[in-house]
Design a protein around this motif. Structure first.
Motif, PDB file in Angstrom:
ATOM      1  N   GLU A 104       0.839  -1.203   0.000  1.00  0.00           N
ATOM      2  CA  GLU A 104       0.000   0.000   0.000  1.00  0.00           C
ATOM      3  C   GLU A 104       0.871   1.250   0.000  1.00  0.00           C
ATOM      4  N   THR A 105       0.325   2.306  -0.510  1.00  0.00           N
ATOM      5  CA  THR A 105       1.148   3.507  -0.767  1.00  0.00           C
ATOM      6  C   THR A 105       1.762   4.071   0.508  1.00  0.00           C
ATOM      7  N   SER A 106       1.115   3.866   1.667  1.00  0.00           N
ATOM      8  CA  SER A 106       1.634   4.457   2.909  1.00  0.00           C
ATOM      9  C   SER A 106       2.966   3.842   3.337  1.00  0.00           C
ATOM     10  N   LEU A 108       5.224   2.392   1.043  1.00  0.00           N
ATOM     11  CA  LEU A 108       6.194   2.305  -0.061  1.00  0.00           C
ATOM     12  C   LEU A 108       7.488   3.019   0.318  1.00  0.00           C
ATOM     13  N   GLU A 115       8.302  -5.813  -0.779  1.00  0.00           N
ATOM     14  CA  GLU A 115       8.357  -4.572  -1.554  1.00  0.00           C
ATOM     15  C   GLU A 115       9.469  -4.661  -2.593  1.00  0.00           C
ATOM     16  N   THR A 134      -1.696   5.003  -8.952  1.00  0.00           N
ATOM     17  CA  THR A 134      -1.643   5.576  -7.597  1.00  0.00           C
ATOM     18  C   THR A 134      -2.881   6.404  -7.256  1.00  0.00           C
ATOM     19  N   ASN A 135      -3.842   6.402  -8.167  1.00  0.00           N
ATOM     20  CA  ASN A 135      -5.056   7.182  -7.904  1.00  0.00           C
ATOM     21  C   ASN A 135      -6.229   6.481  -8.584  1.00  0.00           C
ATOM     22  N   PRO A 162      -1.154  -0.734  -5.990  1.00  0.00           N
ATOM     23  CA  PRO A 162      -0.964  -0.835  -4.533  1.00  0.00           C
ATOM     24  C   PRO A 162      -2.251  -1.324  -3.860  1.00  0.00           C
ATOM     25  N   ILE A 165      -5.061   1.139  -3.214  1.00  0.00           N
ATOM     26  CA  ILE A 165      -5.735   1.607  -4.443  1.00  0.00           C
ATOM     27  C   ILE A 165      -6.705   0.530  -4.933  1.00  0.00           C
TER      28      ILE A 165
END
Ligand code: FAD
Length: 589
Positions: A104-106, A108, A115, A134-135, A162, A165
């Motif tokens: 998840e983006t938090s 990365l 990862e 990412t969006n 991710p 997302i």
């Protein structure tokens, strides 16, 4: 229920005509799997046992249908496992979308578990379009763009999502500047008809071909949808047709105009006519082995390829025609004068007849251990006229090149340019799903089968009636011969005896399995396997000392072969006996 990004992705794939995703779930793609689950009525998820196989299945599916193949894998190791199959797609110019998961983006950039910088890792294989989404608003727009790149450039593309997302709410206002335009199966080119050739290029091509006295054609898999056109142009030019190995299916093997393949696995008449031709028309091929093509200055060359960047990379080309093969040949035909002088053609047709008799003689049922040529000969004789054969890399490529006959609607697929081991079975699964009513046969070696044999269980679990024929020489046979041809005695290429019985594995998966060691049992075993309603496997022990001889033995090859023997090749007696026996049979005729 709130639509999540995973479901928006699944729906967009469906909009593009995708009906199958090959893959293996993992905690890196749970959100995507939920999206696939919600769309399971329209999008089939084929659960595999190894992600490499998922990528091969997507590639085989794409090769046989001309459409987009799709595979999915979790983050880190799952994404890494896909890579080999993806390179196969890229190097053989077929469109495949790889979908992977990402942390998840938090987290990365924090060296979190699994990862792996997948976009960096994939940049070589999927450089045409390779994106971390990412969006949620990027979907479905970037899915469209990725698929357009894959189809237009006939290559691999990659999207990684991710975790956060994947489960985020699909955007109410997504990026939607593009829209699907799913191509029909017969025409994999997007949104426009296959490209025609420029008149000026065609005129120059016709002038070169008309001036030739000894015109030959080399056709590759790019001419796959142009059988009639290839034959018509060959007839006008009085030109023998030589086929690349992937291009084997372009023209039936028994057609009087073709002399078969070219290269180490090719035929003697093809090699001889290439040495003699004064003009060469190449269609839909990037045949890599320059030493089998006309020498510099020998022939004038016209090349038709839809990708301009592929033209002239193997030998100097006088006229480049950048166009779809079928369209260009149709345009070319009325511009050609008919060549009534046929002596070049008839000379090599005679050579071809002799070659075929020699090949037929090698399919000797009387030999023990079983001759590999007899095994593939049995399969060739008993398989349906529209059967599809998938082949692994190894000596099986030689045997199938020479003893699997393209007739009727038969097809043939292998990992041509990557030349990877192990795609045979996964290809067969991917293709069987696309063609449920056809006989799909994976013809593999024991080495390639052992690499991805768990996929026989995939076939059983999905109730797919694929047939597996194992040419079991208990060795890495191709490598063995390559070592010898380099002048080195073989090393680390044979397995200890006894060889495994893969039929037991087939039966334990719930399929049909039979081990064959006696040539007398072989036709019955193959017949039963082909008739079996579910997955079936014939594990046939073949002579490990049968050399896959080149069509025409060159001086250097003979010299190195002899030197390997003088340096102490451990199996020289058995090998020499096999070679001598084949020669005696030839002379006896
Ligand atoms: P590709 O390399 O895929 O080229 C196809 C070309 O067609 C591309 O340039 C593409 O742009 C073009 N094209 C696609 N669609 C169209 C269209 N609609 N119109 C126009 N152009 C189009 N091969 C042999 O031939 N002989 C051998 O002896 C041989 N030995 C092998 C041994 C092993 C063990 C293995 C695994 C492979 C072997 N191969 C052999 C395969 C070889 O490595 C190459 O993959 C093969 O020769 C390339 O075939 P191709 O040119 O048909 O296909």
């Amino acid at each position: 229920m709130q639509e999540i990004v995973g479901e928006a992705l699944a729906k967009r794939l469906i909009d593009w005509g995708v009906d199958t995703v090959f893959g293996l779930p993992g905690d890196g793609i749970n959100g995507l799997m939920e999206g696939f689950r919600r769309q399971r009525e329209r999008l089939r998820f084929v659960l595999v046992h190894h992600e490499e196989a998922a990528a091969f299945m997507a590639t085989g599916h794409a090769k046989a249908t001309g459409r987009l193949g799709v595979c999915a894998a979790t983050s880190g190791p799952g994404a890494i496992h896909l890579l080999n199959g993806l390179y196969d797609a890229k190097m053989d110019h077929v469109p495949v979308l790889a979908i992977t998961g990402m942390q998840e983006t938090s987290v990365l950039g924090t060296q979190y578990q699994q990862e792996v910088q997948t976009t960096q890792l994939y940049q070589d294989v999927a450089g045409a379009y390779n994106l971390m989404v990412t969006n949620p608003q990027q979907v479905p727009g970037v899915v469209d763009i990725a698929i357009r790149h894959a189809l237009a450039k006939r290559t691999v593309v990659h999207l990684t999502f991710p975790n956060d997302i994947q489960v985020a709410a699909a955007a109410a206002d997504p990026y939607r500047h593009v829209s699907p335009g799913a191509p029909p199966a017969s025409s994999p080119v997007l949104s426009r008809p296959p490209a025609p050739a420029a008149d000026e290029e065609l005129g120059r091509a016709a002038a070169v071909l008309d001036a030739g006295q000894k015109v030959a054609m080399l056709v590759g898999i790019g001419a796959r949808y142009a059988r009639e056109e290839v034959l018509a142009v060959a007839d006008a030019l009085g030109a023998p047709i030589v086929k690349t190995l992937p291009g084997k299916q372009v023209v039936p093997d028994e057609h009087p105009f073709t002399t078969g393949g070219l290269g180490l696995l090719g035929t003697k008449p093809s090699e001889e006519l290439m040495e003699e031709c004064d003009t060469l028309l190449m269609v839909g091929t990037s045949f890599p082995y320059g030493s089998y093509l006309p020498s510099p200055g020998q022939a004038r060359v016209v090349q038709i390829d839809r990708d301009a960047s592929q033209i002239g990379i193997r030998l100097p080309v006088e006229v480049a025609v950048t166009a779809d093969a079928r369209v260009a040949l149709r345009q070319l035909l009325p511009l050609l004068r008919r060549h009534d002088e046929r002596s070049f053609l008839t000379k090599h047709q005679r050579g071809r007849d002799t070659w075929r008799e020699e090949m037929k003689a090698l399919q000797d049922p009387g030999r023990t251990p079983i001759a590999p040529q007899y095994l593939i000969g049995c399969v060739d004789e008993l398989a349906a006229d529209d059967a599809i054969l998938t082949c692994d890399s190894g000596t099986i490529a030689t045997w199938s090149a020479r003893h699997w006959t393209i007739r009727g609607g038969r097809e043939y697929y292998l990992s041509g340019n990557l030349a990877s081991m192990a795609p045979g079975l996964p290809y067969a699964i991917g293709i069987q799903l696309a063609h449920p009513g056809r006989q799909v046969i994976a013809y593999v070696g024991d080495g390639g089968f052992a690499m991805l044999m768990a996929e026989f269980l995939t076939a059983a679990r999905h109730e797919l009636p694929v047939k597996v024929i194992i040419n079991n020489n208990n060795a890495y046979g191709q490598i063995l011969w390559e070592q010898i041809i380099l002048g080195y005695p073989e090393y680390a290429v044979r397995h200890p005896e006894p060889e495994p019985d893969f039929a037991v594995w087939a039966r334990s998966c719930g399929g049909y399995g039979v081990k064959v060691t006696d040539p007398g049992q072989l036709p019955g075993a193959v017949r039963e396997a082909l008739a079996y309603p579910g997955p079936a496997l014939v594990d046939c022990s073949v002579n490990p000392n049968e050399p896959p001889m080149p069509g025409k033995v060159r001086y250097e090859q003979a010299k190195e072969f002899t030197e390997a023997f003088l340096r102490g090749e451990p199996n020289r007696i058995a090998t020499l006996a096999t070679v001598a026996r084949d020669k005696i049979n030839e002379l006896r005729k």
